[in-house]
Write a protein that holds these residues in place. Sequence first.
Motif, PDB file in Angstrom:
ATOM      1  N   ASN B 118     -83.972 -16.602  27.623  1.00  0.00           N
ATOM      2  CA  ASN B 118     -82.988 -17.437  26.865  1.00  0.00           C
ATOM      3  C   ASN B 118     -83.362 -18.923  27.230  1.00  0.00           C
ATOM      4  OD1 ASN B 118     -81.198 -14.835  27.967  1.00  0.00           O
ATOM      5  ND2 ASN B 118     -81.383 -15.152  25.697  1.00  0.00           N
ATOM      6  N   TRP B 119     -83.541 -19.322  28.532  1.00  0.00           N
ATOM      7  CA  TRP B 119     -83.738 -20.735  28.734  1.00  0.00           C
ATOM      8  C   TRP B 119     -84.915 -21.155  29.110  1.00  0.00           C
ATOM      9  CZ3 TRP B 119     -79.151 -23.517  28.404  1.00  0.00           C
ATOM     10  CH2 TRP B 119     -77.966 -22.842  28.560  1.00  0.00           C
ATOM     11  N   THR B 167     -83.749 -25.900  26.202  1.00  0.00           N
ATOM     12  CA  THR B 167     -83.536 -25.072  24.991  1.00  0.00           C
ATOM     13  C   THR B 167     -82.892 -23.753  25.337  1.00  0.00           C
ATOM     14  OG1 THR B 167     -85.415 -25.980  23.811  1.00  0.00           O
ATOM     15  CG2 THR B 167     -84.869 -24.074  23.287  1.00  0.00           C
ATOM     16  N   TYR B 168     -81.888 -23.185  24.416  1.00  0.00           N
ATOM     17  CA  TYR B 168     -81.327 -21.974  24.729  1.00  0.00           C
ATOM     18  C   TYR B 168     -81.374 -21.134  23.385  1.00  0.00           C
ATOM     19  CZ  TYR B 168     -77.752 -18.517  25.334  1.00  0.00           C
ATOM     20  OH  TYR B 168     -77.243 -17.119  25.471  1.00  0.00           O
ATOM     21  N   GLN B 170     -81.212 -17.246  21.659  1.00  0.00           N
ATOM     22  CA  GLN B 170     -80.342 -15.791  21.622  1.00  0.00           C
ATOM     23  C   GLN B 170     -80.519 -15.303  20.424  1.00  0.00           C
ATOM     24  OE1 GLN B 170     -78.202 -14.562  24.235  1.00  0.00           O
ATOM     25  NE2 GLN B 170     -78.463 -12.963  22.959  1.00  0.00           N
ATOM     26  N   LYS B 178     -81.099 -20.992  17.972  1.00  0.00           N
ATOM     27  CA  LYS B 178     -81.635 -21.854  19.057  1.00  0.00           C
ATOM     28  C   LYS B 178     -80.885 -23.063  19.079  1.00  0.00           C
ATOM     29  CE  LYS B 178     -86.385 -20.457  19.862  1.00  0.00           C
ATOM     30  NZ  LYS B 178     -87.628 -20.369  19.185  1.00  0.00           N
TER      31      LYS B 178
END
Lengths: 144, 414
Positions: B118-119, B167-168, B170, B178
């Motif tokens: 995710n990160w 940036t995340y 999901q 994003k």
Amino acid sequence: MTKLTQAITILLLMHCIGSVQANEPLVVVVNKANPVAELSRSELIDLFMGKYVAFPNDDMAIPVELNGNHKIKVEFYQELVGMPLSRVNAYWSRLRFTGRKRAAVFKANEIDLIAFIIANKQAIGYVPQSLITEDLKVVYILNE
Amino acid sequence: MFLVQYKNLSCLLLLLFASYVTANETENDNFQFSGFATLGAVYTDSDHHGYRKNVGSDGAVYSGEVDFKQHSLLGLQADWSISSGFDAVYQGVLRDLPEPSLDRYTTLAFLRYKVNANWSMRFGRTAPDLFLLTEYRDVDFSYIWATAPNEVYGIIPFRSIDGADITYSQRGYGGIFKTKLFAGSSEGEITGSSFVEKVKIKDIIGVSFSYDHFNWIIHAKHTQVTIDNEPQANTLLIEAITQVPDFLWPNSKVFAESLLMTGEEVNYSSLSGQYQWQNWLASAEWSHIASDSEVIPKITSGYTALSYQLNAHQFYGIYAFTESDNYVFDEPGVNEEVLEELIHGINGVMNFYAANQQTISLGWRWDITNSLASSLQWNYTKLEEEGSTLWLNESDHNEAENINTFFLTLSMIF
């Protein structure tokens, strides 16, 4: 798996390569130790198009690609996303040359690709169905 | 000057060649070398307004000329996968620049840490994510058109940001969400017919959202920056205004101070979307630039585009526009007859960023191989009076004009 068994597997694969049938189903495979049992088409698209490079359990994945214009690669992307390789390359050039995504691992042929998957629990790649060995786990079948 | 440029170029080529040799010798999965290139020819039919790819270019193309400098470039990239979590990227893009240096040729140089699926975080030099294509507008192979619409992208002189981003990502609702936050500083050049201005921005804070559902995607972006230096043209103009005696222009100092750009905020916003069905691809973007500075007008731009794919060929059309207010000097109590020349200069500076034009483009892209493409594009631009910032004017000719521009590009990746 011992190195001897790996070597025998690879030799058997080399023998099989010449007899891969045209248009036989392509399968997406992972290391047999990978806990993932199957993947959906959209999860595969996310993985191979660099959108979300992880398995459903959120373990990070390492997609393995064939180099250049390999026939199997062309067929795989046409089946998966309905795009010619030129458009897939254009799409990936956006991700790669902006530094948004790490590029996939590239291999020259199916033998090297399979050997990489056998050696890496996080790896995922595509091969003709006839090249499956007991060290690989099929998680998706294309063009059945 | 030429020697400095030659030295910088040699250093960059040497560095990248060393990377290439290392990658080949080690045959290491962890080290990859790749690149992109464009050979682009431009022809235009205007004697007065010189076509240029963006406001950072000090060269331009006029009627009767065929130019190869505006769109030709070579990008080289080295990717080093240090461990499962860390990787580093270096990218240099060789192109015609007004102030060439190794620093300007370097477009990416960052270390990434991928925490989990995710990160991820990047530290160093990254591409600016101001509008949809600002990160990859020079990677011509990556999009169908011969060039990104100048109406939106020609006004942006920045090619990189020095700082960090996070940036995340999901999965959700069948697609990928994003969110990216980024911060840093940047430098670029803005040129006129007789000057090159260095533009510095700091305290960049930006956010970018996207939702990608494979055959359709939407983006929303917003970035706030602070101007970090005073353009030389501004400084000279302010000095000239402050020397005007009160009987010719009361309160001229107050007006002069309002022209100061250092410390003023500029906001960049963009909304865009793309939809693909069967052989058709539709895309659109709306962008807006707003500033506290009196010198930078509100600029609203956008484009809509449609393309159709027929085997290895793609045919497309684009409509693009940019609009901004024109400044007309209207200060009370000023002796305009005596100060005519100064007022002319004020109008010039205040309208420097004013872009008012519309372009209709028709084009054809041919994917010659899977990594080599050619694009042929015709632009018909309706340029309004006092709206020619995106073009280079050799004289004071700032009249409305309709201009045809033709592009032929050969782009590739390797």
